[in-house]
Write a protein that holds these residues in place. Structure first.
Motif, PDB file in Angstrom:
ATOM      1  N   VAL A 285       0.871  -1.181   0.000  1.00  0.00           N
ATOM      2  CA  VAL A 285       0.000   0.000   0.000  1.00  0.00           C
ATOM      3  C   VAL A 285       0.901   1.221   0.000  1.00  0.00           C
ATOM      4  CG1 VAL A 285      -1.765   1.312   1.222  1.00  0.00           C
ATOM      5  CG2 VAL A 285      -1.874  -1.182   1.194  1.00  0.00           C
ATOM      6  N   TYR A 286       0.737   2.039  -1.026  1.00  0.00           N
ATOM      7  CA  TYR A 286       1.525   3.267  -1.128  1.00  0.00           C
ATOM      8  C   TYR A 286       0.778   4.394  -0.431  1.00  0.00           C
ATOM      9  CZ  TYR A 286       3.504   7.561  -2.984  1.00  0.00           C
ATOM     10  OH  TYR A 286       4.045   8.816  -3.090  1.00  0.00           O
ATOM     11  N   LYS A 287       1.480   5.014   0.508  1.00  0.00           N
ATOM     12  CA  LYS A 287       0.924   6.131   1.254  1.00  0.00           C
ATOM     13  C   LYS A 287       1.816   7.344   1.003  1.00  0.00           C
ATOM     14  CE  LYS A 287       1.255   3.960   5.209  1.00  0.00           C
ATOM     15  NZ  LYS A 287       1.058   3.483   6.583  1.00  0.00           N
ATOM     16  N   SER A 288       1.211   8.445   0.633  1.00  0.00           N
ATOM     17  CA  SER A 288       1.997   9.624   0.279  1.00  0.00           C
ATOM     18  C   SER A 288       2.573  10.274   1.529  1.00  0.00           C
ATOM     19  CB  SER A 288       1.138  10.636  -0.486  1.00  0.00           C
ATOM     20  OG  SER A 288       1.896  11.793  -0.756  1.00  0.00           O
ATOM     21  N   TYR A 289       3.794   9.884   1.874  1.00  0.00           N
ATOM     22  CA  TYR A 289       4.447  10.468   3.040  1.00  0.00           C
ATOM     23  C   TYR A 289       4.611  11.982   2.922  1.00  0.00           C
ATOM     24  CZ  TYR A 289       5.518   5.552   3.657  1.00  0.00           C
ATOM     25  OH  TYR A 289       5.411   4.194   3.762  1.00  0.00           O
ATOM     26  N   PRO A 290       4.912  12.501   1.723  1.00  0.00           N
ATOM     27  CA  PRO A 290       4.980  13.963   1.613  1.00  0.00           C
ATOM     28  C   PRO A 290       3.674  14.643   2.014  1.00  0.00           C
ATOM     29  CG  PRO A 290       6.070  12.973  -0.264  1.00  0.00           C
ATOM     30  CD  PRO A 290       5.413  11.854   0.486  1.00  0.00           C
ATOM     31  N   ALA A 291       2.542  14.114   1.574  1.00  0.00           N
ATOM     32  CA  ALA A 291       1.259  14.735   1.908  1.00  0.00           C
ATOM     33  C   ALA A 291       1.023  14.718   3.412  1.00  0.00           C
ATOM     34  CB  ALA A 291       0.120  14.030   1.177  1.00  0.00           C
ATOM     35  N   GLU A 292       1.279  13.587   4.056  1.00  0.00           N
ATOM     36  CA  GLU A 292       1.050  13.477   5.502  1.00  0.00           C
ATOM     37  C   GLU A 292       2.009  14.371   6.279  1.00  0.00           C
ATOM     38  OE1 GLU A 292       0.524   9.910   8.811  1.00  0.00           O
ATOM     39  OE2 GLU A 292       2.188   9.851   7.399  1.00  0.00           O
TER      40      GLU A 292
END
Length: 370
Positions: A285-292
């Protein structure tokens, strides 16, 4: 890494807008007054950042530099971020909070090791007039803001992908379920989301809550499951993250199981992405670390300045101890071999050269990843 962070921060702009975040610098420019009209602080701030562990690559490689960079952008480079990692020890994290209070930080971002155990430390910070942003995990206690991913959706994505990979065996097949640590509230949400998809369709041969999320503990659990169920009785494995998936796959290969059953994951770690390329792991599952990370920085800077979060937070959630917490939940993406280029490569998380190293070049070529 700095170059990668710049690339990722630029690439994530569309995602950031999609979840209704304010534009860059909005926390500074919103003009919101603090409750009671108290005097705002300037850009010369001290922001504390406490992350839970370093077993998972994301915290040191992505979250820390992203948050530090964004805090700098929001304050014209004047704010200082003081960082510490608890290395999966709740007592250590409690001591780190005490140190941040002693150092009189203006706001604190906390990724809790143990969401319940941190509550007293959060109260101490609150009593000292320090606002707390719960990062990635919903900490208990009087937190002021929370940002994470839609964690039940993470589980649903994993469960849906596993059913897809099982194919004909999706109806009544036997799986092993390797959940995360019980001290992490996200693990329960991942499990809930996955079971909402899997219940009634598969049989749970064995299920484990994996201590401290450690790959070696997942490996030991998987070896026990293979012994209990038999090598030819495991149709698939739900793994809550990529680190554990690595330990699980090592156990499967060590038992001589071939072909490997489909294994899920999460976090889009480089090793996980490479296992997807080679066919050893079905998905992550890819989670946008930049967004968070950008959201966490915006929240912390706004709170440190005495501003409201109306222009940042898009929803509210309740914890076991606190109601109506201003919240931003960032969307997630199911990552398979078919969309690696359009996700982690496009967002600058990993380059093709990093993924398609000499060991994986042939596998990359085979799936058209060039």
């Amino acid at each position: 890494m700095n170059t990668r962070m710049r690339r990722a921060a630029v690439a994530v702009a569309a995602t950031t807008m999609a979840i209704s975040l304010a534009a860059c610098g909005s926390a500074k420019e919103s003009g919101d007054k603090a409750e009671g009209g108290s005097e705002k602080k300037g850009d010369d701030l001290k922001i504390g950042l406490l992350l839970p562990e370093n077993q998972t690559a994301r915290y040191e490689k992505f979250d820390r530099p992203i948050i530090e960079k964004k805090v700098g952008e929001l304050t014209g480079g004047k704010a200082k971020v003081t960082y510490a990692n608890a290395k999966q020890d709740a007592n250590t994290q409690a001591q780190q909070v005490d140190t941040m209070i002693t150092n009189k930080v203006d706001a604190l971002i906390v990724g809790a090791v143990d969401s319940k155990a941190i509550a007293n430390s959060v109260k101490k910070a609150k009593d000292a007039g320090i606002p707390v942003v719960a990062f990635d995990r919903l900490a208990e206690g009087p937190i002021d803001a929370y940002t994470s991913f839609d964690n039940e959706e993470v589980g649903r994505a994993q469960g849906t992908a596993l059913l897809e990979a099982l194919g004909d065996k999706a109806d009544g097949g036997t799986i092993v379920m390797m959940n995360g640590a019980i001290t992490d509230p996200n693990a329960a949400l991942f499990k809930k989301g996955a079971k909402s998809v899997l219940d009634g369709k598969v049989k749970y041969g064995k299920e484990y809550d994996t201590k401290e999320w450690k790959p070696e503990n997942a490996n030991a659990n998987m070896e026990a499951a293979i012994t209990a169920l038999g090598k030819d009785k495991i149709d698939g494995v739900y793994s809550a993250n990529d680190g554990m998936a690595g330990g699980i796959i090592t156990a499967l290969k060590g038992a001589g199981i071939s072909p490997l059953p489909p294994v899920t994951g999460q976090d889009a770690e480089l090793a996980g992405v490479q296992r997807i390329v080679s066919g050893e792991q079905f998905m992550s599952v890819y989670k946008s670390y930049p967004a968070e990370g950008i959201v966490a920085a915006e929240m912390a800077v706004a709170l440190a300045k005495g501003e409201k979060l109306d222009s940042i937070a898009t929803s509210k959630v309740d914890s076991a101890t606190t109601k109506g917490i201003p919240t931003v939940l960032v969307p997630v993406v199911s990552l398979t071999k078919d969309n690696i280029k359009d996700t982690v490569v496009k967002d600058g998380i990993w380059t093709l050269d990093e993924i398609c190293s000499a060991k994986y070049k042939a596998a990359c070529d085979k799936i058209g990843l060039k």
